[in-house]
Motif scaffolding. Structure first.
Motif, short mmCIF file in Angstrom:
data_model
loop_
_atom_site.label_atom_id
_atom_site.label_comp_id
_atom_site.label_asym_id
_atom_site.label_seq_id
_atom_site.Cartn_x
_atom_site.Cartn_y
_atom_site.Cartn_z
N GLY A 192 1.08 -1.13 -0.20
CA GLY A 192 -0.10 -0.10 -0.17
C GLY A 192 0.90 1.37 -0.01
O GLY A 192 2.14 1.09 0.30
N HIS A 193 0.16 2.50 -0.35
CA HIS A 193 0.92 3.49 -0.40
C HIS A 193 0.67 4.38 1.04
O HIS A 193 -0.05 3.93 1.52
CB HIS A 193 0.27 4.49 -1.36
CG HIS A 193 0.10 3.88 -3.02
ND1 HIS A 193 1.27 3.44 -3.73
CD2 HIS A 193 -0.91 3.64 -3.65
CE1 HIS A 193 0.94 3.29 -4.75
NE2 HIS A 193 -0.35 3.06 -4.71
N VAL A 194 1.41 5.15 1.41
CA VAL A 194 1.60 5.40 2.69
C VAL A 194 1.70 7.29 2.64
O VAL A 194 2.67 7.60 2.02
CB VAL A 194 2.70 4.99 3.65
CG1 VAL A 194 3.92 5.32 3.22
CG2 VAL A 194 2.66 5.44 4.92
N LEU A 195 0.91 7.74 3.31
CA LEU A 195 1.02 9.31 3.66
C LEU A 195 1.69 9.74 4.91
O LEU A 195 1.07 9.33 6.18
CB LEU A 195 -0.38 10.13 3.35
CG LEU A 195 -0.62 11.29 3.56
CD1 LEU A 195 0.14 12.20 2.42
CD2 LEU A 195 -1.83 11.94 3.39
N ILE A 196 2.62 10.63 5.12
CA ILE A 196 3.42 10.65 6.51
C ILE A 196 3.04 12.40 6.58
O ILE A 196 3.59 13.24 5.89
CB ILE A 196 4.68 10.30 6.44
CG1 ILE A 196 5.04 8.91 5.87
CG2 ILE A 196 5.18 10.86 7.90
CD1 ILE A 196 6.51 8.63 5.98
N GLU A 197 2.29 12.71 7.91
CA GLU A 197 2.08 13.86 7.74
C GLU A 197 2.76 14.55 9.31
O GLU A 197 2.92 13.72 9.99
CB GLU A 197 0.59 14.08 8.19
CG GLU A 197 0.28 15.74 8.32
CD GLU A 197 -1.30 15.89 8.47
OE1 GLU A 197 -1.95 16.14 7.38
OE2 GLU A 197 -1.75 15.74 9.63
N GLY A 198 3.26 15.83 9.25
CA GLY A 198 3.89 16.19 10.43
C GLY A 198 4.49 17.81 9.99
O GLY A 198 4.39 18.02 8.83
N VAL A 199 4.71 18.27 11.10
CA VAL A 199 5.28 19.72 10.94
C VAL A 199 6.57 19.66 10.37
O VAL A 199 7.26 18.54 10.23
CB VAL A 199 5.09 20.53 12.31
CG1 VAL A 199 3.72 20.74 12.70
CG2 VAL A 199 5.83 20.09 13.26
N PRO A 200 7.01 20.87 9.74
CA PRO A 200 8.57 20.81 9.08
C PRO A 200 9.57 20.41 10.10
O PRO A 200 9.37 20.79 11.15
CB PRO A 200 8.67 22.13 8.50
CG PRO A 200 7.51 22.58 8.33
CD PRO A 200 6.54 22.11 9.30
N LEU A 214 -2.39 11.71 -10.28
CA LEU A 214 -1.95 10.41 -9.64
C LEU A 214 -2.83 9.45 -9.32
O LEU A 214 -2.65 8.22 -8.72
CB LEU A 214 -1.40 10.74 -8.12
CG LEU A 214 -0.12 11.68 -8.05
CD1 LEU A 214 0.11 12.11 -6.87
CD2 LEU A 214 1.11 11.10 -8.41
N PHE A 215 -4.22 9.77 -9.53
CA PHE A 215 -5.47 9.03 -9.41
C PHE A 215 -5.13 7.39 -9.91
O PHE A 215 -5.21 6.38 -9.14
CB PHE A 215 -6.61 9.54 -9.70
CG PHE A 215 -7.21 10.39 -8.61
CD1 PHE A 215 -6.56 11.23 -7.85
CD2 PHE A 215 -8.51 11.01 -8.98
CE1 PHE A 215 -7.14 12.17 -7.04
CE2 PHE A 215 -9.05 12.08 -8.04
CZ PHE A 215 -7.96 12.52 -7.21
N GLU A 216 -4.83 7.43 -11.34
CA GLU A 216 -4.85 6.14 -11.61
C GLU A 216 -3.50 5.45 -11.52
O GLU A 216 -3.88 4.05 -11.14
CB GLU A 216 -4.89 6.25 -13.57
CG GLU A 216 -4.84 5.29 -13.97
CD GLU A 216 -4.66 5.23 -15.46
OE1 GLU A 216 -4.83 4.18 -16.31
OE2 GLU A 216 -4.37 6.29 -16.09
N VAL A 217 -2.57 6.05 -11.37
CA VAL A 217 -1.23 5.14 -10.91
C VAL A 217 -1.28 4.66 -9.61
O VAL A 217 -1.00 3.60 -9.25
CB VAL A 217 -0.21 5.98 -11.31
CG1 VAL A 217 0.10 7.30 -10.41
CG2 VAL A 217 1.18 5.04 -11.41
N MET A 218 -2.14 5.41 -8.56
CA MET A 218 -1.95 5.13 -7.26
C MET A 218 -3.05 3.83 -7.04
O MET A 218 -2.83 2.65 -6.22
CB MET A 218 -2.54 6.04 -6.35
CG MET A 218 -1.54 7.05 -6.21
SD MET A 218 -1.88 8.46 -5.00
CE MET A 218 -1.60 7.53 -3.43
#
Length: 324
Positions: free
Chosen positions: A47-55, A129-133
């Motif tokens: 799966g693809h992963v999204l990492i969120e956080g302040v700089p 990015l929709f299709e490739v993801m």
């Protein structure tokens, strides 16, 4: 019995590889053990992963480090407000010798793609990015280009409140298996970071990191997912949690069946990371908030009362009991 023994042998080799990956990451990044576990879980679960956080909390460093440890093609795209879809997907150049247009692959073509600050590009580029993801392929000018079996996107983003960020479309967020939030280090961890920088001796440079696992080894580890046992009561448990998101008064838009499948895959991968070939309710409870938090839209009332998707998700999980 023999089949079970074979599994145990497989898992021993698997555990050694995972332990090596974790140790190599810990040599560069202080703390963040839970985040590392989650990133490895997502990659293992395909799966693809999204990492969120302040700089400044090492989001990009972690993503680059993971990509260096896997011996596969790597590409990095820095998302900016003026980035166009063609900058990501392809460029078409006229070839005077052949009197035809040549297609040049964009940076999205690799085994591991780091999309840095994904929420700084406008909707038109996000849609590219929709299709490739989802389908691991790109259709351009009537031609379909397929990606490799390993294809994984590691994306980082700053919190939406930060200046110059766009809100990601719900359809795109849904394509990420997990959204992980990287917080600030604890006091002890921050002192450790300062000590490493002060002495310089304990700092391991990213350029010195050599791969710890090959592409083929990672794909064979993914193959172990099929051997992980999940009791039917746990499948029902996952379905009940997702059902709760659709009936809760705090949630305006609940999770889709894609979230149920994502939770199943993530819990199986996390069980493997723990050295087990079966899923427990605790595995599901651990991964559920990260699978669900970016897929829920809260009601205006819930947001005004200070609820966050993570808080709501946690409450919904606590409501559901595992069938005996």
């Amino acid at each position: 019995m023999e089949e079970n023994m074979e599994k145990r042998v497989d898992l021993t080799l698997f555990s050694e590889k995972i332990q090596e990956l974790k140790e190599r990451i810990a040599s560069v990044i202080v703390g963040q053990e839970e985040t590392v576990d989650l990133v490895l879980t997502a990659i293992l679960a395909n799966g693809h992963v999204l990492i969120e956080g302040v700089p400044g909390v090492a989001k990009t460093l972690l993503a680059r480090l993971v990509s260096r440890l896997i011996d596969a093609d790597f590409s990095r795209i820095q998302f900016t407000p003026d980035l166009m879809p063609s900058d990501v997907l392809d460029t078409t150049v006229f070839n005077m010798k052949t009197n035809d247009f040549d297609f040049h692959h964009g940076p999205i073509f690799a085994d591991l793609v780091l999309v840095d600050e994904i929420n700084r590009a406008p909707a038109k580029t996000q849609a590219a990015l929709f299709e490739v993801m989802e389908e691991r392929q790109i259709s351009i000018d009537g031609t379909t280009h397929r990606m490799g079996d390993l294809y994984t996107i590691l994306a980082t983003q700053n919190p939406v409140e930060q200046e110059g960020t766009y809100k990601l479309p719900e359809a795109q967020l849904d394509r990420f298996l997990m959204k992980i939030t990287m917080g600030y280090p604890s006091l002890d961890e921050e002192v450790n970071i300062l000590e490493r920088h002060h002495t310089n001796a304990a700092l391991v440079k990213l350029d010195d990191i050599t791969p710890a696992i090959t592409k083929e080894e990672l794909l064979s580890l993914r193959g172990l997912m099929w051997q992980v046992f999940v009791d039917r009561t746990l499948l029902q448990y996952i379905a009940l949690i997702v059902q709760q998101t659709r009936t809760s008064k705090a949630v305006y838009l609940g999770a889709s069946p894609r979230a149920s499948v994502a939770m199943l895959q993530a819990s199986k991968a996390y069980a493997l990371l723990q050295g087990r070939d079966f899923v427990t309710p605790e595995d599901i409870k651990f991964v559920a908030p990260y699978v669900l938090q970016h897929r829920l839209i809260l009601t205006a009332e819930a947001e005004m009362e200070g609820y966050s998707p993570v808080k709501v998700t946690q409450r919904l999980i606590d409501k559901v009991e595992v069938s005996k």
